[in-house]
Design a protein around this motif. Structure first.
Motif, PDB file in Angstrom:
ATOM      1  N   TYR A 167      -4.138   3.535   7.140  1.00 47.99           N
ATOM      2  CA  TYR A 167      -4.939   3.842   5.824  1.00 47.99           C
ATOM      3  C   TYR A 167      -5.783   2.739   5.387  1.00 47.99           C
ATOM      4  N   GLY A 168      -5.749   1.622   6.236  1.00 47.76           N
ATOM      5  CA  GLY A 168      -6.540   0.675   5.678  1.00 47.76           C
ATOM      6  C   GLY A 168      -5.873   0.093   4.220  1.00 47.76           C
ATOM      7  N   LEU A 169      -4.677  -0.065   3.984  1.00 49.25           N
ATOM      8  CA  LEU A 169      -4.246  -0.368   2.773  1.00 49.25           C
ATOM      9  C   LEU A 169      -4.193  -2.149   2.423  1.00 49.25           C
ATOM     10  N   PRO A 170      -4.438  -2.187   1.413  1.00 46.94           N
ATOM     11  CA  PRO A 170      -4.446  -3.921   0.867  1.00 46.94           C
ATOM     12  C   PRO A 170      -2.793  -4.303   0.804  1.00 46.94           C
ATOM     13  N   ILE A 171      -2.603  -5.696   1.090  1.00 43.35           N
ATOM     14  CA  ILE A 171      -1.239  -6.042   0.986  1.00 43.35           C
ATOM     15  C   ILE A 171      -1.078  -6.504  -0.547  1.00 43.35           C
ATOM     16  N   TRP A 172      -0.374  -5.711  -1.174  1.00 50.10           N
ATOM     17  CA  TRP A 172      -0.205  -6.170  -2.661  1.00 50.10           C
ATOM     18  C   TRP A 172       0.967  -7.146  -3.083  1.00 50.10           C
ATOM     19  N   ASP A 173       0.627  -7.922  -4.210  1.00 51.20           N
ATOM     20  CA  ASP A 173       1.921  -8.632  -4.286  1.00 51.20           C
ATOM     21  C   ASP A 173       2.906  -7.923  -5.092  1.00 51.20           C
ATOM     22  N   VAL A 186       5.423   3.103  -2.918  1.00 50.17           N
ATOM     23  CA  VAL A 186       6.179   4.297  -3.066  1.00 50.17           C
ATOM     24  C   VAL A 186       6.777   4.498  -4.525  1.00 50.17           C
ATOM     25  N   ALA A 187       7.120   3.594  -5.333  1.00 52.26           N
ATOM     26  CA  ALA A 187       7.484   3.901  -6.934  1.00 52.26           C
ATOM     27  C   ALA A 187       6.525   4.488  -7.400  1.00 52.26           C
ATOM     28  N   GLY A 188       6.715   5.305  -8.633  1.00 54.75           N
ATOM     29  CA  GLY A 188       5.937   6.171  -9.315  1.00 54.75           C
ATOM     30  C   GLY A 188       4.447   5.565  -9.433  1.00 54.75           C
ATOM     31  N   PRO A 189       4.258   4.361  -9.764  1.00 54.25           N
ATOM     32  CA  PRO A 189       2.950   3.849 -10.060  1.00 54.25           C
ATOM     33  C   PRO A 189       2.123   3.809  -8.595  1.00 54.25           C
ATOM     34  N   GLY A 190       2.901   3.764  -7.674  1.00 53.97           N
ATOM     35  CA  GLY A 190       2.296   3.389  -6.310  1.00 53.97           C
ATOM     36  C   GLY A 190       1.258   4.720  -5.946  1.00 53.97           C
ATOM     37  N   LEU A 191       1.799   5.637  -6.203  1.00 50.91           N
ATOM     38  CA  LEU A 191       0.690   6.989  -6.055  1.00 50.91           C
ATOM     39  C   LEU A 191      -0.511   6.796  -6.831  1.00 50.91           C
ATOM     40  N   ALA A 192      -0.793   6.352  -7.995  1.00 47.60           N
ATOM     41  CA  ALA A 192      -1.715   5.994  -8.746  1.00 47.60           C
ATOM     42  C   ALA A 192      -2.649   4.678  -8.219  1.00 47.60           C
ATOM     43  N   SER A 193      -1.682   3.922  -7.373  1.00 46.05           N
ATOM     44  CA  SER A 193      -2.366   2.848  -7.029  1.00 46.05           C
ATOM     45  C   SER A 193      -3.129   3.297  -5.544  1.00 46.05           C
ATOM     46  N   LEU A 194      -2.531   3.984  -4.926  1.00 47.90           N
ATOM     47  CA  LEU A 194      -2.966   4.400  -3.609  1.00 47.90           C
ATOM     48  C   LEU A 194      -4.370   5.305  -4.019  1.00 47.90           C
ATOM     49  N   TYR A 195      -4.458   6.271  -4.868  1.00 48.44           N
ATOM     50  CA  TYR A 195      -5.342   6.992  -5.337  1.00 48.44           C
ATOM     51  C   TYR A 195      -6.544   5.946  -5.742  1.00 48.44           C
ATOM     52  N   ARG A 196      -6.301   5.024  -6.309  1.00 48.87           N
ATOM     53  CA  ARG A 196      -7.388   4.009  -6.731  1.00 48.87           C
ATOM     54  C   ARG A 196      -7.912   3.372  -5.647  1.00 48.87           C
ATOM     55  N   HIS A 197      -7.234   3.009  -5.063  1.00 50.15           N
ATOM     56  CA  HIS A 197      -7.468   2.501  -3.568  1.00 50.15           C
ATOM     57  C   HIS A 197      -8.542   3.163  -2.662  1.00 50.15           C
ATOM     58  N   PHE A 198      -8.152   4.571  -2.760  1.00 48.41           N
ATOM     59  CA  PHE A 198      -9.042   5.374  -1.879  1.00 48.41           C
ATOM     60  C   PHE A 198     -10.402   6.071  -2.704  1.00 48.41           C
ATOM     61  N   ALA A 219      -7.111  13.403  -3.903  1.00 49.49           N
ATOM     62  CA  ALA A 219      -5.600  13.677  -4.463  1.00 49.49           C
ATOM     63  C   ALA A 219      -4.856  14.060  -3.179  1.00 49.49           C
ATOM     64  N   LYS A 220      -5.098  15.088  -2.569  1.00 50.56           N
ATOM     65  CA  LYS A 220      -4.345  15.525  -1.522  1.00 50.56           C
ATOM     66  C   LYS A 220      -4.188  14.447  -0.365  1.00 50.56           C
TER      67      LYS A 220
END
Length: 302
Positions: A167-173, A186-198, A219-220
């Motif tokens: 998915y070309g994801l960054p490595i977050w602290d 994968v915690a609740g805020p993680g979905l928002a972070s993934l959406y922002r990344h994409f 979003a999907k």
């Protein structure tokens, strides 16, 4: 009486139970996070209020975020004033009685294994997917205790390199001090972070779910990535603990699409001959933490 004290990053709740662990009432106050003395005083005040109200010296179990290491010192990102402190010993001195202190996610697991959705199973993993991601493992209704109190911390397993590249994801602290912990994804805020990344757009996780339900392609995609990561995370805990059931708690567990898709999301990440265990929602919901703490308190000598 038995008191279950559920300490969170924003509130402290005390729940009063009778000797059959039937909940009588509860109340909550704000969590002091910067002053350790204020933190201890607040918990002690709640317990003394309950003592006065019920005319007894109640048994006390406390669940709080973070870990208690082998030297009985706390590490908690959500309650920074408690870091490095001997919370159990200090509260015992204030309250003048034995108390039990355990990680809040493990209190959740104990509650659900003993008196909740996992009661008919021998080996139960309770997994919180909320503001954070953590859990606990129970065998025959008893909490599994590891050498250093860190068993169940699946949120601090590392992000899969395979999925990071896919998915070309960054490595977050992570707030724990490590990098690339699954909790950030994968915690609740993680979905928002993934959406922002994409997308480079800001939505809350709730808004991402709403957009997914409305058919938005981005979003999907973010939700599909999230489920792949969550499936990988749960596959790792299955390989580590081999539970008969995984009981889900926390805000993300209320998303029907997540619960329905999780078994299929896990399958690609476990051995082909291994069956995915049952996956169910918690019976007691937000009340599980206080109940689990009370169960631990009930086992103390009065």
């Amino acid at each position: 009486m038995i008191y279950g004290v559920d300490v969170g990053g924003s509130k402290i709740e005390i729940a009063v139970f009778d000797n059959k662990l039937q909940r009588i009432e509860s109340w909550r106050v704000a969590t002091p996070k910067q002053s350790y003395d204020a933190f201890l005083t607040q918990i002690a005040a709640l317990v003394h209020q309950a003592d006065d109200k019920y005319g007894c010296k109640g048994q006390v179990g406390i669940g709080m975020p973070g870990i208690v290491n082998a030297k009985q010192r706390v590490l908690s990102a959500n309650v920074p004033c408690a870091n490095g402190k001997t919370v159990k010993a200090d509260l015992m001195a204030l309250l003048e009685r034995p108390i039990a202190v355990e990680n809040d996610c493990r209190c959740f697991a104990l509650s659900e294994a003993s008196l909740g959705a996992g009661v008919s199973y021998k080996k139960v993993f309770g997994a919180i997917i909320g503001t954070g991601a953590g859990g606990g493992f129970c065998i025959d209704g008893a909490l599994y205790k590891s050498a250093q109190g860190i068993a169940g911390e699946y949120g601090h397993h590392p992000l899969s390199a395979l999925l990071q590249q896919k998915y070309g994801l960054p490595i977050w602290d992570c707030g724990c001090g490590l990098q690339g912990c699954l909790e950030r994804y994968v915690a609740g805020p993680g979905l928002a972070s993934l959406y922002r990344h994409f997308t480079d757009r800001e939505l809350t996780s709730e808004q991402v779910v709403a957009a997914m339900r409305a058919g938005e392609a981005e979003a999907k995609h973010a939700f599909s990535c999230y489920m792949d990561l969550l499936g990988s995370a749960f596959a790792n805990l299955i390989k580590a603990y081999d539970p008969e059931v995984i009981v889900l708690g926390g805000g993300m567990s209320l998303i029907d699409e997540l619960v329905e898709a999780l078994p299929q999301a896990i399958e690609p990440h476990v051995f082909s001959a291994i069956a995915v265990p049952d996956i169910v929602r918690a019976k007691h919901g937000d009340a599980s933490g206080a109940l689990g703490a009370a169960i631990l308190g009930s086992k103390l000598d009065a």
